[in-house]
Write an enzyme that holds these catalytic residues in place. Structure first.
Site, PDB file in Angstrom:
ATOM      1  N   SER A 208       0.834  -1.193   0.000  1.00 37.20           N
ATOM      2  CA  SER A 208       0.000   0.000   0.000  1.00 37.20           C
ATOM      3  C   SER A 208       0.873   1.249   0.000  1.00 37.20           C
ATOM      4  O   SER A 208       1.744   1.400  -0.857  1.00 37.20           O
ATOM      5  CB  SER A 208      -0.957  -0.060   1.203  1.00 37.20           C
TER       6      SER A 208
ATOM      7  N   ASP B  40      -8.375  -5.250  -6.364  1.00 39.11           N
ATOM      8  CA  ASP B  40      -7.910  -4.206  -5.443  1.00 39.11           C
ATOM      9  C   ASP B  40      -7.925  -2.853  -6.151  1.00 39.11           C
ATOM     10  O   ASP B  40      -7.298  -2.689  -7.196  1.00 39.11           O
ATOM     11  CB  ASP B  40      -6.487  -4.568  -4.994  1.00 39.11           C
TER      12      ASP B  40
END
Length: 282
Positions: free
Chosen positions: A159, A216
């Site tokens: 991330s 995602d």
């Protein structure tokens, strides 16, 4: 035209073997470990993530998880390389969340990235976050290499941590003359403009692998229409469990992240994994 582009991209996709997938497992755990408190990564007492890489020798840890993401550096004798890992976005902390949506692009700081100037531009928030830990990370890497006679460095993260790690993969080679650097990152958001992506690709001695999970949404932001682009090196985990190697930048194949997730069709729960059975988090 778009469908033709997708068909052409589909023809270039290759499937990873189980052995290749398994080879990423130590780095997946290292990326997950960065979510743990520095006092536990400094002593390597963080529970299951630390136990997954039991031979690791920590050198330094830092960050507060709010203004500066957690990070740690050490040496893995089994892999014979220094490891650098950066914490990802903790949704319970507001400042990292704001960093992720701080969209304006900026030049890289020439004191940190000497010689890497215009037209290369990067996400302002990512650059600011990276700069807060960069000197300490470099010092720790130099210590790890010196103490263990190592010549290889792998930077990892998930991330926001993946974005910081990618910037490390540009930063560290500028200051390390006798070591090779590579990046293996997970759920990577787009970090910079087309010139940045091209620069990363041109550093052939610093390979980048960015692994994306199913639908995602994080790897498709910031959007391409704002001139944010991924470097090459994508691996996409499909819902079937197949890991696909997607050549080129922002590959449009339906087997890759750009072709399988959109801003309206995505699944945020895919962001934390699983990545070969590993969920990100301490």
């Amino acid at each position: 035209m778009d469908s033709l582009l997708r068909r052409q991209d589909d023809n270039q996709i290759t499937t990873l073997t189980q052995a290749k997938i398994a080879s990423f497992r130590p780095y997946t755990h290292y990326a997950s470990t960065a979510y743990c408190q520095p006092n536990t990564t400094r002593t390597w007492t963080c529970g299951s993530n630390c136990e997954a890489n039991p031979a690791f020798i920590p050198v330094a840890s830092g960050g507060d998880g709010v203004v500066t993401q957690f990070w740690f550096v050490g040496f893995d004798p089994r892999l014979n390389e220094a490891i650098v890992s950066h914490q990802g976005t903790d949704t319970s902390k507001i400042i990292p969340d704001l960093t992720d949506v701080d969209i304006p692009q900026t030049l890289l700081d020439p004191r940190i990235f000497p010689g890497v100037g215009f037209p290369i531009l990067v996400h302002n928030g990512f650059a600011a976050t990276h700069s807060r830990s960069a000197p300490d990370v470099l010092s720790a890497v130099q210590t790890a290499l010196s103490q263990h006679g190592a010549t290889k460095v792998t930077v990892v993260g998930h991330s926001l941590g993946a974005a910081i790690a990618l910037l490390d993969a540009v930063y560290l080679p500028l200051h390390l003359s006798n070591a090779s650097v590579r990046a293996i990152v997970y759920g990577l958001p787009r970090v910079g403009n087309q010139a940045f992506a091209n620069y990363v690709d041109a550093q052939t001695g610093t390979p980048v692998t960015h692994i994306n999970n199913m639908q995602d949404p994080v790897p498709i932001v910031p959007p391409i229409f704002l001139d944010f682009h991924h470097p090459s090196g994508e691996i996409h985990i499909q819902e079937s469990g197949v890991w696909s190697a997607c050549p080129g930048q922002d590959n449009h194949s339906s087997q890759c992240i750009v072709g399988s997730a959109t801003l309206v069709k995505n699944n945020e729960t895919n962001h934390d994994g699983p990545y070969d059975g590993v969920e990100m988090g301490c």
